[in-house]
Design a protein around this motif. Sequence first.
Motif, PDB file in Angstrom:
ATOM      1  N   GLU A 210      -4.764   9.119   0.920  1.00  0.00           N
ATOM      2  CA  GLU A 210      -6.134   9.370   0.200  1.00  0.00           C
ATOM      3  C   GLU A 210      -7.268   8.342   1.036  1.00  0.00           C
ATOM      4  O   GLU A 210      -8.252   9.098   1.206  1.00  0.00           O
ATOM      5  CB  GLU A 210      -6.190   8.729  -1.226  1.00  0.00           C
ATOM      6  N   ARG A 211      -7.035   7.224   1.415  1.00  0.00           N
ATOM      7  CA  ARG A 211      -7.692   6.266   2.186  1.00  0.00           C
ATOM      8  C   ARG A 211      -8.010   6.922   3.473  1.00  0.00           C
ATOM      9  O   ARG A 211      -9.264   6.943   4.288  1.00  0.00           O
ATOM     10  CB  ARG A 211      -7.407   5.122   2.289  1.00  0.00           C
TER      11      ARG A 211
ATOM     12  N   GLU B 221     -10.546   9.865   3.185  1.00  0.00           N
ATOM     13  CA  GLU B 221     -12.050   9.368   2.996  1.00  0.00           C
ATOM     14  C   GLU B 221     -12.705   8.932   4.413  1.00  0.00           C
ATOM     15  O   GLU B 221     -13.669   9.151   4.572  1.00  0.00           O
ATOM     16  CB  GLU B 221     -11.729   8.182   1.910  1.00  0.00           C
ATOM     17  N   LEU B 222     -11.814   8.024   5.083  1.00  0.00           N
ATOM     18  CA  LEU B 222     -12.317   7.654   6.436  1.00  0.00           C
ATOM     19  C   LEU B 222     -12.613   8.485   7.268  1.00  0.00           C
ATOM     20  O   LEU B 222     -13.752   8.647   8.253  1.00  0.00           O
ATOM     21  CB  LEU B 222     -11.191   6.530   7.069  1.00  0.00           C
TER      22      LEU B 222
ATOM     23  N   VAL C  88       0.901  -1.110   0.037  1.00  0.00           N
ATOM     24  CA  VAL C  88      -0.052  -0.077  -0.178  1.00  0.00           C
ATOM     25  C   VAL C  88       0.898   1.124   0.010  1.00  0.00           C
ATOM     26  O   VAL C  88       1.534   1.518   0.931  1.00  0.00           O
ATOM     27  CB  VAL C  88      -0.892   0.079   1.166  1.00  0.00           C
TER      28      VAL C  88
ATOM     29  N   ALA D  92      -1.646   5.987  -1.592  1.00  0.00           N
ATOM     30  CA  ALA D  92      -2.909   5.383  -1.332  1.00  0.00           C
ATOM     31  C   ALA D  92      -3.390   5.526   0.081  1.00  0.00           C
ATOM     32  O   ALA D  92      -4.535   5.609   0.405  1.00  0.00           O
ATOM     33  CB  ALA D  92      -2.602   3.782  -1.903  1.00  0.00           C
TER      34      ALA D  92
ATOM     35  N   TYR E  43     -14.952   0.376  10.072  1.00  0.00           N
ATOM     36  CA  TYR E  43     -14.174   1.366   8.950  1.00  0.00           C
ATOM     37  C   TYR E  43     -12.856   0.591   8.957  1.00  0.00           C
ATOM     38  O   TYR E  43     -12.156   0.328   9.808  1.00  0.00           O
ATOM     39  CB  TYR E  43     -13.959   2.428   9.709  1.00  0.00           C
TER      40      TYR E  43
ATOM     41  N   GLY F 232      -9.442   0.224   6.308  1.00  0.00           N
ATOM     42  CA  GLY F 232      -8.907   1.076   5.361  1.00  0.00           C
ATOM     43  C   GLY F 232      -8.544   0.242   3.963  1.00  0.00           C
ATOM     44  O   GLY F 232      -8.943   0.389   2.808  1.00  0.00           O
ATOM     45  N   PHE F 233      -7.709  -0.943   4.211  1.00  0.00           N
ATOM     46  CA  PHE F 233      -7.369  -1.585   3.270  1.00  0.00           C
ATOM     47  C   PHE F 233      -7.550  -3.361   3.838  1.00  0.00           C
ATOM     48  O   PHE F 233      -7.126  -3.447   4.822  1.00  0.00           O
ATOM     49  CB  PHE F 233      -5.950  -1.862   2.621  1.00  0.00           C
TER      50      PHE F 233
END
Length: 188
Positions: free
Chosen positions: A23-24, A27-28, A16, A20, A149, A151-152
């Motif tokens: 950005e994530r 969003e979270l 990751v 990335a 929630y 992330g990845f």
Amino acid sequence: MSGPVDLKADVAEILVSEEAIQERVRELGQRISDDYRGRNLTLVSVLKGSLPFMADLMRAIDVPVRIDLMEVSSYGGTATESSGLVRILKDLSASIADEDVLLVEDIIDTGLTLNYLIRYLRGKNPASLRICTLLDKPARRLVDIPVDYTGFTIEDRFVVGYGLDYGELYRNLRFVGVLRPEVYSGGG
Ligand code: IMP
């Protein structure tokens, strides 16, 4: 004894990227801000692995938050395996009774550590308790954890960076990656 650790040279693959992650996290932070508007949000994170994620996530949240930090150590395991036996090294510094608590984690692997923490925090009577994790490795889950929630979601590999360590090193890498096999086997 091998020579000094070369952080970047020891990395075999970036899973990751820094971009990335950033950005994530944005969003979270936005989703969490929308979900907790008008409530009493306390972010609780678990040292040391969650430190960079917590620091970035809290600044991506635009509603008022309190923060608190715990430190736990799992014992009886190895450098790459958790045992589920958890000792609290640092407890919460304030009451979370009637607070909306969001537990901020670096990674959920077997889920044993988090399972313990959830039961511990529920015992402190928060108004609500949700889970936010940067990384989820569902392949190895031993206990069912409701994650609110994520992330990845990543495959079953031992990762380092962005807070995650191998032998207490590599936490300061800005990405999440996998080390060369000879590093894990101690061959340097
Ligand atoms: P669990 O109890 O198996 O879910 O493990 C949780 C803890 O083990 C995490 O908070 C990390 O500290 C550590 N951990 C699990 N997987 C990894 C990994 O791939 N890299 C680094 N640490 C890990």
